[in-house]
Design a protein around this motif. Structure first.
Motif, short mmCIF file in Angstrom:
data_model
loop_
_atom_site.label_atom_id
_atom_site.label_comp_id
_atom_site.label_asym_id
_atom_site.label_seq_id
_atom_site.Cartn_x
_atom_site.Cartn_y
_atom_site.Cartn_z
N GLY A 176 88.62 19.38 39.53
CA GLY A 176 88.22 18.15 38.85
C GLY A 176 88.14 16.98 39.83
N PHE A 177 89.04 16.98 40.80
CA PHE A 177 89.05 15.95 41.85
C PHE A 177 88.24 16.38 43.07
N THR A 178 88.52 17.61 43.52
CA THR A 178 88.01 17.99 44.83
C THR A 178 86.50 18.22 44.84
N GLN A 179 85.95 18.72 43.71
CA GLN A 179 84.51 18.96 43.74
C GLN A 179 83.69 17.68 43.83
N HIS A 219 81.50 18.29 36.49
CA HIS A 219 81.83 19.21 37.57
C HIS A 219 81.69 20.64 37.04
N SER A 220 81.47 21.54 37.93
CA SER A 220 81.58 22.96 37.61
C SER A 220 81.92 23.70 38.89
N PRO A 221 83.14 24.20 38.96
CA PRO A 221 83.57 24.85 40.21
C PRO A 221 82.84 26.17 40.43
N MET A 222 82.04 26.58 39.44
CA MET A 222 81.32 27.85 39.55
C MET A 222 80.05 27.72 40.39
N MET A 223 79.75 26.53 40.84
CA MET A 223 78.47 26.29 41.53
C MET A 223 78.23 27.20 42.73
N ASP A 224 79.30 27.58 43.42
CA ASP A 224 79.12 28.46 44.58
C ASP A 224 79.36 29.93 44.23
N PHE A 225 79.53 30.23 42.95
CA PHE A 225 79.91 31.59 42.53
C PHE A 225 78.89 32.27 41.64
N ILE A 226 78.03 31.47 41.01
CA ILE A 226 77.02 32.04 40.11
C ILE A 226 75.85 31.06 40.09
N HIS A 227 74.63 31.60 39.93
CA HIS A 227 73.48 30.73 40.15
C HIS A 227 72.51 30.75 38.99
N PRO A 228 72.14 29.57 38.49
CA PRO A 228 71.08 29.48 37.48
C PRO A 228 69.72 29.66 38.18
N HIS A 234 71.03 18.04 32.71
CA HIS A 234 70.48 19.34 32.34
C HIS A 234 71.64 20.22 31.88
N PRO A 235 71.50 20.89 30.73
CA PRO A 235 72.55 21.83 30.33
C PRO A 235 72.38 23.12 31.14
N ILE A 236 73.40 23.49 31.89
CA ILE A 236 73.29 24.66 32.77
C ILE A 236 74.29 25.72 32.32
N ASP A 237 73.79 26.71 31.57
CA ASP A 237 74.66 27.72 30.96
C ASP A 237 75.47 28.50 32.00
N ALA A 238 74.82 28.93 33.07
CA ALA A 238 75.51 29.77 34.05
C ALA A 238 76.72 29.03 34.64
N TRP A 239 76.63 27.73 34.71
CA TRP A 239 77.75 26.92 35.24
C TRP A 239 78.67 26.42 34.13
N ILE A 240 78.44 26.85 32.90
CA ILE A 240 79.18 26.37 31.73
C ILE A 240 79.32 24.84 31.80
N ALA A 241 78.18 24.16 31.91
CA ALA A 241 78.27 22.71 32.08
C ALA A 241 77.04 21.98 31.55
N GLY A 242 77.27 21.07 30.61
CA GLY A 242 76.28 20.04 30.36
C GLY A 242 76.37 19.16 31.60
N MET A 243 75.42 19.34 32.52
CA MET A 243 75.54 18.70 33.84
C MET A 243 74.85 17.34 33.81
N GLY A 244 75.65 16.30 33.90
CA GLY A 244 75.10 14.95 33.84
C GLY A 244 75.64 14.07 34.95
N MET A 245 74.84 13.08 35.34
CA MET A 245 75.24 12.15 36.39
C MET A 245 74.73 10.76 36.04
#
Ligand SMILES: O=C(O)CCc1cccc(O)c1O
Ligand SMILES: [Fe+2]
Length: 314
Positions: A116-119, A10-19, A295-306
């Motif tokens: 952590g839950f809501t996103q 998860h990264s709650p920053m998804m709607d606040f900053i964009h890669p 994909h590691p997404i720095d702007a979202w501070i997230a190693g983004m995996g699914m």
């Protein structure tokens, strides 16, 4: 009865900053594809393992694990509103079943579920209350943490309960690949920040905004290769994903906090949610999993995996 699993960062920053647009499109596309599968599966129950980030759980009383019997959105990052759709009687049965398996579990009639839950609920289920959902908190932010092997035990106990249920069930794990957001750490912060970590529930809108702006600024810096966040670590992340996909979870019997911290960063401790989710699925039988996105997404501070998985048990 059937069980499926989805584990996502998860990264709650998804709607606040964009890669970069193509990076964001791919990540959102992967979430959307999983959401379509959830809609097609039409789960009758979601069991959601997730951490908190000092929005719903504080040091005034910090449980290692907590099942929400009633729960509402904490309201952080403007994600979700109002109550979750918790099947209260079933959640209470789950508490009893987990206790009967010798896993001591906290429970709450007024749990606050943060991003952590809501996103994952919003991204995978469309909204926080779309499907009956039992939220299970696992402490991954407040040191000291429950050992990873206890997350295995918790997941197994929940999985044995679910294996006897008639519903179409979706198990979700949230967070946990490498990331190092600027969450304050008890023991190295001034008294007023300690006070927040002990009793900071229901902050003022101004305090919430200031906190979130600090996190977004951290993402901006990380994307420029600056700032205080530890770099994302694709090797660590892909190694973990590989472990989950192959289905041999014994590595988590001995995984230490230090090992996680060194590569996965402070947020990496959230991996307990994936550990519990996969142990839960495995307790119901063998499973087949596949990597859906990384994909590691720095702007979202997230190693983004699914990762998604299906139980092969009938
Ligand atoms: O709200 C916060 O303090 C931290 C937010 C946050 C940022 C990036 C990745 C995460 O997993 C996460 O939780
Ligand atoms: Fe997180």
């Amino acid at each position: 009865m059937s069980i499926k699993l989805i584990c996502v960062s998860h990264s709650p920053m998804m709607d606040f900053i964009h890669p970069a647009p193509e990076v964001e499109a791919a990540a959102r596309g992967a979430f959307a594809e999983l959401a379509q599968e959830v809609a097609a599966y039409d789960p009758e129950l979601i069991v959601l393992f997730a951490p908190d980030h000092f929005n719903g759980f504080f040091y005034d009383l910090m449980p290692p694990f907590c099942i929400g019997l009633r729960a509402k959105c904490a309201g952080d990052w403007d994600i979700g509103e109002g109550p979750l759709n918790v099947p209260e009687a079933l959640a209470l049965d789950l508490v009893k079943a987990v206790q009967a398996e010798d896993v001591d579990i906290a429970y709450s009639y007024r749990m606050q579920a943060d991003h952590g839950f809501t996103q994952p609920l919003e991204l995978l289920a469309g909204s926080v209350a779309r499907y009956p959902t039992i939220p299970i908190f696992i402490n991954g932010a407040a040191k000291p943490f429950p050992p990873c092997r206890r997350a295995l035990k918790l997941g197994e106990a929940v999985g044995r309960f679910l294996a006897g249920r008639p519903e179409r069930i979706l198990v979700v794990g949230s967070g946990g690949l490498s990331h190092d957001p600027p969450t304050p750490q008890f023991g190295s912060v001034p008294p007023e920040v300690e006070e927040f970590l002990i009793a900071g529930r229901n902050p003022s809108p101004e305090a919430r905004r200031a906190r979130q702006e600090r996190v977004v600024e951290n993402g901006r810096l990380l994307a420029r290769g600056q700032g205080s966040s530890q770099p994302l670590d694709p090797d660590w992340d892909l190694g973990l994903i590989n472990t989950f996909v192959t289905g041999d979870l014994t590595r988590f019997q001995t995984m230490t906090d230090e090992e996680i911290r060194a590569q996965g960063g402070r947020g990496g401790q959230e991996i307990r949610a994936w550990i519990a989710a996969f142990a839960c699925l495995k307790a119901a039988g063998t499973y087949q999993a596949r990597t859906r996105y990384y994909h590691p997404i720095d702007a979202w501070i997230a190693g983004m995996g699914m990762v998604s998985a299906d139980s092969l048990a009938s």
